[in-house]
Design a protein around this motif. Sequence first.
Motif, PDB file in Angstrom:
ATOM      1  N   GLN A 111       0.831  -1.211   0.000  1.00 38.64           N
ATOM      2  CA  GLN A 111       0.000   0.000   0.000  1.00 38.64           C
ATOM      3  C   GLN A 111       0.865   1.261   0.000  1.00 38.64           C
ATOM      4  N   VAL A 112       1.964   1.199   0.726  1.00 40.96           N
ATOM      5  CA  VAL A 112       2.883   2.345   0.731  1.00 40.96           C
ATOM      6  C   VAL A 112       3.388   2.606  -0.684  1.00 40.96           C
ATOM      7  N   ASN A 113       3.680   1.523  -1.384  1.00 45.37           N
ATOM      8  CA  ASN A 113       4.115   1.650  -2.774  1.00 45.37           C
ATOM      9  C   ASN A 113       3.040   2.289  -3.627  1.00 45.37           C
ATOM     10  N   SER A 114       1.817   1.807  -3.493  1.00 40.90           N
ATOM     11  CA  SER A 114       0.767   2.326  -4.376  1.00 40.90           C
ATOM     12  C   SER A 114       0.344   3.732  -3.956  1.00 40.90           C
ATOM     13  N   ASP A 115       0.461   4.056  -2.661  1.00 46.69           N
ATOM     14  CA  ASP A 115       0.127   5.412  -2.217  1.00 46.69           C
ATOM     15  C   ASP A 115       1.259   6.384  -2.514  1.00 46.69           C
ATOM     16  N   GLY A 116       2.477   5.844  -2.688  1.00 52.51           N
ATOM     17  CA  GLY A 116       3.612   6.716  -2.996  1.00 52.51           C
ATOM     18  C   GLY A 116       3.936   7.679  -1.864  1.00 52.51           C
ATOM     19  N   VAL A 117       3.899   7.189  -0.626  1.00 50.79           N
ATOM     20  CA  VAL A 117       4.183   8.070   0.509  1.00 50.79           C
ATOM     21  C   VAL A 117       5.463   7.611   1.209  1.00 50.79           C
ATOM     22  N   LEU A 146      13.249  -3.853   3.728  1.00 50.82           N
ATOM     23  CA  LEU A 146      14.325  -2.981   3.268  1.00 50.82           C
ATOM     24  C   LEU A 146      14.760  -3.435   1.887  1.00 50.82           C
ATOM     25  N   ASP A 147      14.265  -2.774   0.892  1.00 52.41           N
ATOM     26  CA  ASP A 147      14.623  -3.106  -0.486  1.00 52.41           C
ATOM     27  C   ASP A 147      14.349  -1.861  -1.325  1.00 52.41           C
ATOM     28  N   PRO A 148      15.371  -1.032  -1.528  1.00 44.09           N
ATOM     29  CA  PRO A 148      15.149   0.239  -2.227  1.00 44.09           C
ATOM     30  C   PRO A 148      14.498   0.075  -3.601  1.00 44.09           C
ATOM     31  N   LYS A 149      14.719  -1.076  -4.245  1.00 44.47           N
ATOM     32  CA  LYS A 149      14.102  -1.256  -5.569  1.00 44.47           C
ATOM     33  C   LYS A 149      12.648  -1.697  -5.446  1.00 44.47           C
ATOM     34  N   LYS A 150      12.420  -2.657  -4.578  1.00 37.50           N
ATOM     35  CA  LYS A 150      11.067  -3.231  -4.469  1.00 37.50           C
ATOM     36  C   LYS A 150      10.148  -2.325  -3.650  1.00 37.50           C
ATOM     37  N   TYR A 196       9.717   3.452  -1.220  1.00 32.59           N
ATOM     38  CA  TYR A 196       9.243   4.506  -0.319  1.00 32.59           C
ATOM     39  C   TYR A 196       9.516   4.201   1.158  1.00 32.59           C
ATOM     40  N   ILE A 197      10.049   3.015   1.427  1.00 35.99           N
ATOM     41  CA  ILE A 197      10.264   2.632   2.823  1.00 35.99           C
ATOM     42  C   ILE A 197      11.718   2.910   3.223  1.00 35.99           C
ATOM     43  N   PHE A 198      11.855   3.556   4.367  1.00 40.51           N
ATOM     44  CA  PHE A 198      13.179   3.882   4.913  1.00 40.51           C
ATOM     45  C   PHE A 198      13.233   3.421   6.363  1.00 40.51           C
ATOM     46  N   MET A 199      14.439   3.157   6.816  1.00 40.75           N
ATOM     47  CA  MET A 199      14.634   2.897   8.237  1.00 40.75           C
ATOM     48  C   MET A 199      15.907   3.613   8.671  1.00 40.75           C
ATOM     49  N   ALA A 200      16.150   3.593   9.967  1.00 32.24           N
ATOM     50  CA  ALA A 200      17.239   4.439  10.468  1.00 32.24           C
ATOM     51  C   ALA A 200      18.210   3.649  11.317  1.00 32.24           C
ATOM     52  N   GLY A 201      18.827   2.638  10.722  1.00 33.06           N
ATOM     53  CA  GLY A 201      19.828   1.897  11.479  1.00 33.06           C
ATOM     54  C   GLY A 201      20.036   0.519  10.887  1.00 33.06           C
ATOM     55  N   PRO A 202      20.917  -0.255  11.484  1.00 31.16           N
ATOM     56  CA  PRO A 202      21.160  -1.609  10.973  1.00 31.16           C
ATOM     57  C   PRO A 202      19.939  -2.488  11.188  1.00 31.16           C
ATOM     58  N   THR A 203      19.702  -3.403  10.263  1.00 35.11           N
ATOM     59  CA  THR A 203      18.562  -4.315  10.393  1.00 35.11           C
ATOM     60  C   THR A 203      18.765  -5.247  11.585  1.00 35.11           C
ATOM     61  N   ALA A 215      21.115   6.467   0.839  1.00 31.28           N
ATOM     62  CA  ALA A 215      21.090   5.858  -0.503  1.00 31.28           C
ATOM     63  C   ALA A 215      20.605   4.410  -0.421  1.00 31.28           C
ATOM     64  N   ASN A 216      20.958   3.749   0.689  1.00 24.77           N
ATOM     65  CA  ASN A 216      20.513   2.363   0.864  1.00 24.77           C
ATOM     66  C   ASN A 216      19.246   2.282   1.712  1.00 24.77           C
ATOM     67  N   HIS A 217      18.645   3.450   1.985  1.00 24.45           N
ATOM     68  CA  HIS A 217      17.396   3.542   2.751  1.00 24.45           C
ATOM     69  C   HIS A 217      17.564   3.174   4.226  1.00 24.45           C
ATOM     70  N   GLN A 218      18.820   3.138   4.696  1.00 22.48           N
ATOM     71  CA  GLN A 218      19.017   2.742   6.092  1.00 22.48           C
ATOM     72  C   GLN A 218      19.583   3.856   6.960  1.00 22.48           C
ATOM     73  N   GLY A 219      20.127   4.857   6.354  1.00 21.67           N
ATOM     74  CA  GLY A 219      20.696   5.939   7.146  1.00 21.67           C
ATOM     75  C   GLY A 219      22.065   5.588   7.692  1.00 21.67           C
ATOM     76  N   SER A 220      22.082   4.593   8.549  1.00 19.65           N
ATOM     77  CA  SER A 220      23.351   4.194   9.147  1.00 19.65           C
ATOM     78  C   SER A 220      23.325   2.693   9.357  1.00 19.65           C
TER      79      SER A 220
END
Lengths: 341, 388
Positions: free
Chosen positions: B108-114, B126-130, B133-140, B359-364
């Motif tokens: 839904q985040v993908n289709s809403d584009g938010v 966590l998959d910048p291609k797939k 729009y999803i980001f996180m802020a640290g190691p998985t 760039a990798n959607h993780q921040g750090s």
Amino acid sequence: MSARQLAITVGVAVLMGVLGLALGRYAAYLVNAVAIAALGALSLNLIIGYCGQISFAQGALLGVGAYTAGNLSNAGLDGAVAILGGGLLGAAVSALVGLPAMRLRGLYFAIATLAAQAILEYLFKILDPLTNGVSGLVITPPTILGFPMNSDQSLVVPSLVILVLAWLAVSRLMRTDLGRAFLVVRESEIVAKGMGIDVSHAKMQAFLIGGFIAGVAGALAGYANRLASPEAFTLDLSADYIAMIIIGGLGTWPGPLIGAAFVVLLPEAIQRVGEAAGISDILSALRELAFGLLIILFLIFEPRGLTALLSRLRPRGIGAAPHGSVGAPGESGQPQEGGSR
Amino acid sequence: MKLKPAAAMLALTIAAAAPARAQVNVCIWGTITGPDALVNGMSYGVRDYLEFLNGNGGVAGNKVTALLLDGRYKLDEELKIYRRCVDEEKAVVVNGWSTGSAKALREQVNSDGVPFMTQSFASEVLDPKKYPYIFMAGPTYEQQMEIALRDLAAKGGKKVVIMAPDNEYGRGPVSVVRQSGIIKKLGLELADTVEFRYDAQDLTAQMLRVKSRNPDMVYIQASGPQAIAILRDAAKVGLPAKLFVGNLYTISPTIPEQLGEAAEGFRAIQAYEPYGADIPAMKQIEQFAAKGKVEKKDIYYMKGWMEGIAIAAAIENAIKKNGGHPPDDIKQFRQDVRDAMEQLTALDDGGITPPLNFANHQGSTQARIAEVKEGKYVPTGDWISAGS
């Protein structure tokens, strides 16, 4: 159901539909949530309110419906077929849950349904091929009779149509011999037996029909969330449904809808009031307290719920219940003749 | 003299003709009340940073309205709130909470584009291609576990037991790590995986089972409240706290406060500087605290403050790209913010973490291990880059 009650039912459904379609996705989601909750509450009202059998397994039965419909529609079946499938499996599982009712009564039976809820929750987590375990089953938005259900707004009409049909069906049922048998079983199994009623059969029918409606509600819940997850069908949900029918009015005609709307929308109301007053954090913490308190207050001061309160405001209004449901189970009173008012 | 009224009228005309500031909304939900409320400082941190900016000119001159809602760690509540955030509040960024909701909403985040900044660290979202729009802020979670496993291997340990709740937050990362084969690659042995109910209060039976496995390390894939129950019951059965390593959600002052001696030696993954560290971000927080109220003075608040910095930077860059004012079209605005977030590199977050790179959607992806010594978490080594 009288013509007046039918008009009210359809009118409320139309109003909900207009609100859901006109006010955007969030409003549509709330309308769907109320409709689905009302369906689930209707099924529990049949089991507890009309037939007097306490069940704590409602949450799990909705889960059965959600997973069934999800798997069927993911496999390519039309949503209408999948919803029916969810209802049928809900009925089957509910019948299994109700089997102990043949030998158990009261608290012991309630504990048995509690065990059923726990077992089903566990099965949702471990039957990976069917449920995808704790990750939950992602449900691809289906089509229902060819119409795509890919938004909250698109689900509004099917939810409300199913709700109205279920309402009509239950109202009709309560005017039949079986419906009257439920009421007598609720008041006294001994008297029921004395009257020649097959008590076990009546209880099992209540579970079958109630389970079917719960399964249908669960199917719609799965479509609304696009996910069937074990975390969504826990004992907390079962408790919510019991709260709905107590607050709405046990064994009353409008009780499930009133209770469902109240329980679903009250958190929203508390949240908005809190935001307006700048104390949403505090009010959020008090939400659970508010619910518990409301249930206790209703049980003490008005066990017949909001329906009775509303009927006092309007003596000839929507509180009138034609199915002999003069109050909470165990209260004395003559069952009224079914029929229109 | 006639110039003055004319000048005044001109000024008024210009002011009237100037476009009204568009509303910039950020929607945040967290467990304000619920089983992991102990770590909700990160939701308050995001809100407070945006409020801090509002008191200092806003974001590119625009006030940001930050709405904080209670998800109660209930999936249906979180799904409902998401719809409110996207549809009713027209949020340009949504800051979500649980792993379950992140997974449920990813399509839904993908289709809403938010743009969706989640507090979850599940690698499956966590998959910048797939999931652009999803980001996180640290190691998985998986990267955090790997850091702990590498540390065990480096110290000559062999047997590891993993404890996790029986929900998505627990099982998901554990399953990914098991399937990755990293445990064997490091020459370690997974002696057992012990699951428990997320809200369980008594874990004595589980601790006896752990004890029977005689592990060199017990990794806790859970949060502070669960770690408290684990360490408390571990002490009951004679397991020392130094055996246990928790993920970054188990680094909380409440653990040594509540457990005292029973927490000494407990280690956890630390990805952010603690509250009160001598860093520029702390100066900002103190300025904010002088006028407002800091709800939670802990490491999670620092995480939230950091996320707020990233969110604000992305919004600012998107506004600047649009000539200094927010786009009227919310879809376009969200797309611009997403693009800006992804382009954030070497972002200074006031020392809370090493410079951020989304760039990798993780921040750090850097973390270190901190150990409870005399009631405080003390780093035991340098920042390690996860996945290295």
